[in-house]
Motif scaffolding. Structure first.
Motif, PDB file in Angstrom:
ATOM      1  N   ILE A   1     -55.085 134.648  42.078  1.00 49.60           N
ATOM      2  CA  ILE A   1     -54.457 134.945  43.371  1.00 49.60           C
ATOM      3  C   ILE A   1     -55.289 134.354  44.511  1.00 49.60           C
ATOM      4  O   ILE A   1     -54.733 133.826  45.486  1.00 49.60           O
ATOM      5  N   ALA A   2     -56.609 134.392  44.388  1.00 53.52           N
ATOM      6  CA  ALA A   2     -57.476 133.806  45.427  1.00 53.52           C
ATOM      7  C   ALA A   2     -57.207 132.312  45.585  1.00 53.52           C
ATOM      8  O   ALA A   2     -57.196 131.791  46.706  1.00 53.52           O
TER       9      ALA A   2
ATOM     10  N   TYR B   1     -54.314 130.793  44.988  1.00 58.69           N
ATOM     11  CA  TYR B   1     -53.020 130.681  45.669  1.00 58.69           C
ATOM     12  C   TYR B   1     -53.141 131.030  47.156  1.00 58.69           C
ATOM     13  O   TYR B   1     -52.514 130.394  48.006  1.00 58.69           O
ATOM     14  N   ARG B   2     -53.936 132.048  47.470  1.00 63.34           N
ATOM     15  CA  ARG B   2     -54.042 132.514  48.860  1.00 63.34           C
ATOM     16  C   ARG B   2     -54.717 131.509  49.769  1.00 63.34           C
ATOM     17  O   ARG B   2     -54.513 131.533  50.986  1.00 63.34           O
ATOM     18  N   ARG B   3     -55.518 130.628  49.209  1.00 63.52           N
ATOM     19  CA  ARG B   3     -56.180 129.595  50.027  1.00 63.52           C
ATOM     20  C   ARG B   3     -55.206 128.513  50.489  1.00 63.52           C
ATOM     21  O   ARG B   3     -55.512 127.736  51.388  1.00 63.52           O
TER      22      ARG B   3
ATOM     23  N   ASP C   1     -46.418 137.855  51.116  1.00 64.31           N
ATOM     24  CA  ASP C   1     -47.145 139.110  51.298  1.00 64.31           C
ATOM     25  C   ASP C   1     -47.801 139.427  49.959  1.00 64.31           C
ATOM     26  O   ASP C   1     -47.116 139.593  48.951  1.00 64.31           O
ATOM     27  N   TRP C   2     -49.133 139.490  49.933  1.00 67.88           N
ATOM     28  CA  TRP C   2     -49.898 139.728  48.715  1.00 67.88           C
ATOM     29  C   TRP C   2     -50.164 141.218  48.596  1.00 67.88           C
ATOM     30  O   TRP C   2     -50.809 141.794  49.462  1.00 67.88           O
TER      31      TRP C   2
ATOM     32  N   ASP D   1     -51.847 144.122  46.381  1.00 61.62           N
ATOM     33  CA  ASP D   1     -52.777 144.502  45.310  1.00 61.62           C
ATOM     34  C   ASP D   1     -52.381 145.888  44.811  1.00 61.62           C
ATOM     35  O   ASP D   1     -52.623 146.889  45.477  1.00 61.62           O
TER      36      ASP D   1
END
Length: 133
Positions: free
Chosen positions: A30-31, A33-35, A43-44, A46
């Motif tokens: 996920i990190a 993808y989030r970059r 909207d991520w 958790d």
């Protein structure tokens, strides 16, 4: 955000990604993808940090932990199809999504994903905390 039929939704063209932030592998992916700068709002969510979140989409914590989920408007997409939906919104990854769709590889990816998901959950649930069990 719109509120329709008791569900919270992101803008019509946005995605919600439900992920297990307590899983080191999931967190790393996920990190990555989030970059990136998505082509659609993302909207991520958790679900390890917010176990009540899945209920907003008609899911239990167990369901959300068992498979990867992407909410696309009112549609809940799971497993390999959820990855392809997410990839479609991300630069570079959208090309992989297009190849998967064009070559009709989703069933093969789903077989691999289902195998991985079962192993991931069993391993995750041997750790000291597992909200999915």
């Amino acid at each position: 955000m719109n509120h329709q039929s008791g569900r919270t939704t992101l803008r019509a063209n946005g995605l919600r990604v439900l992920y297990d932030g307590g899983c080191p592998l999931c967190r790393r992916e996920i990190a990555i993808y989030r970059r990136l700068r998505p082509r659609r709002p993302v909207d991520w969510v958790d679900i390890d940090a917010n176990p009540q979140a899945p209920s907003r989409y008609g899911l239990t914590v167990t369901q959300a932990m068992t498979r990867f989920h992407v909410i696309d408007g009112e549609q809940v997409v799971t497993g390999a199809a959820a990855f392809v939906t997410l990839w479609s919104a991300l630069p570079v990854w959208r090309h992989l999504a297009a190849v998967v769709r064009a070559l009709r590889l989703l069933p093969v990816l789903e077989l691999g994903y289902a195998w991985f998901a079962r192993r991931r959950l069993r391993r995750r649930c041997t750790e000291e905390s597992c909200r999915a069990g």
